[in-house]
Design a protein around this motif. Sequence first.
Motif, short mmCIF file in Angstrom:
data_model
loop_
_atom_site.label_atom_id
_atom_site.label_comp_id
_atom_site.label_asym_id
_atom_site.label_seq_id
_atom_site.Cartn_x
_atom_site.Cartn_y
_atom_site.Cartn_z
N GLU A 67 47.43 39.37 45.58
CA GLU A 67 46.14 39.37 44.88
C GLU A 67 45.57 40.78 44.81
O GLU A 67 45.01 41.18 43.78
CB GLU A 67 45.14 38.44 45.58
CG GLU A 67 45.48 36.97 45.53
CD GLU A 67 45.48 36.38 44.13
OE1 GLU A 67 45.01 37.05 43.18
OE2 GLU A 67 45.95 35.24 43.99
N ARG A 68 45.73 41.52 45.90
CA ARG A 68 45.20 42.89 45.92
C ARG A 68 45.96 43.78 44.93
O ARG A 68 45.38 44.69 44.33
CB ARG A 68 45.24 43.46 47.34
CG ARG A 68 44.16 42.83 48.24
CD ARG A 68 44.35 43.15 49.72
NE ARG A 68 44.46 44.58 49.99
CZ ARG A 68 43.43 45.42 50.04
NH1 ARG A 68 42.20 44.97 49.83
NH2 ARG A 68 43.62 46.70 50.28
N VAL A 103 44.51 42.76 41.56
CA VAL A 103 43.15 43.33 41.41
C VAL A 103 43.25 44.82 41.05
O VAL A 103 42.60 45.28 40.09
CB VAL A 103 42.33 43.15 42.71
CG1 VAL A 103 41.07 44.01 42.68
CG2 VAL A 103 41.97 41.67 42.91
N ALA A 104 44.11 45.55 41.77
CA ALA A 104 44.23 46.99 41.50
C ALA A 104 44.80 47.24 40.10
O ALA A 104 44.29 48.08 39.36
CB ALA A 104 45.10 47.64 42.57
N GLU A 144 39.91 38.50 42.14
CA GLU A 144 39.03 38.93 43.23
C GLU A 144 38.56 37.72 44.04
O GLU A 144 38.49 37.79 45.28
CB GLU A 144 37.83 39.72 42.66
CG GLU A 144 38.24 41.10 42.17
CD GLU A 144 37.09 41.90 41.57
OE1 GLU A 144 35.99 41.34 41.40
OE2 GLU A 144 37.31 43.08 41.25
N ALA A 165 41.45 36.65 46.23
CA ALA A 165 41.59 37.54 47.40
C ALA A 165 40.53 37.21 48.44
O ALA A 165 40.80 37.18 49.65
CB ALA A 165 41.49 39.00 46.96
N ARG A 209 41.16 35.87 52.26
CA ARG A 209 40.57 36.56 53.41
C ARG A 209 39.78 35.56 54.25
O ARG A 209 39.86 35.56 55.48
CB ARG A 209 39.66 37.70 52.93
CG ARG A 209 38.99 38.41 54.09
CD ARG A 209 38.08 39.51 53.66
NE ARG A 209 37.06 39.05 52.70
CZ ARG A 209 36.16 39.84 52.15
NH1 ARG A 209 36.15 41.13 52.43
NH2 ARG A 209 35.27 39.36 51.31
#
Length: 181
Positions: free
Chosen positions: A129-130, A133-134, A162, A165, A169
């Motif tokens: 996911e990160r 996102v990036a 986002e 993610a 978390r």
Amino acid sequence: MAEFLTDIKTLRENARQEILKGPITQAYGADVDRVIQVLNEALATEIVCTLRYKRHYFTATGIHAETVAAEFLEHAKEEQEHADLLAERIVQLGGEPDFSPDTLTTRSHAEYDASLDLVEMIKEDLVAERIAVASYTEIVQWLGDKDVTTKRVFENLLAQEEEHADDLRGLLERLPDSLKS
Ligand SMILES: [Fe+2]
Ligand SMILES: [Fe+2]
């Protein structure tokens, strides 16, 4: 305020040129081939993410598996919807969506994962996911105002990645420490 761009006569004349390009007019400001290529990379990413979440959904086990698996399934469905939106936009731009399974993992930004451990699954999904996102953030910035429709597609996807993610978390934080060592 800047003058309104093109006079009506020219607008009308231009619209009659190359009509088979459909929505791509002379006002289109981006490099359409490159945009299609970027959309196809994102399409590969979304397909790989769908497959990874499906794999995790069906193989999640343990006392905390039920809640986590439900989240995996929801994400799998949303990644599938993202893939469809990207394929639709590729076709609108006159391109071909690449669904070839042979090259999927090399074209995708994010990776597949077949971890059996619940915490490892969540961590791998969070990393993926990160990555999304990036890369979608970069794509939105790159598109700027040159292709606002494609930009909006990526903005909507970005918002949901986002959220994903953040969900993952949250799951990691709620799992007992004994699982995370
Ligand atoms: Fe996605
Ligand atoms: Fe996602």
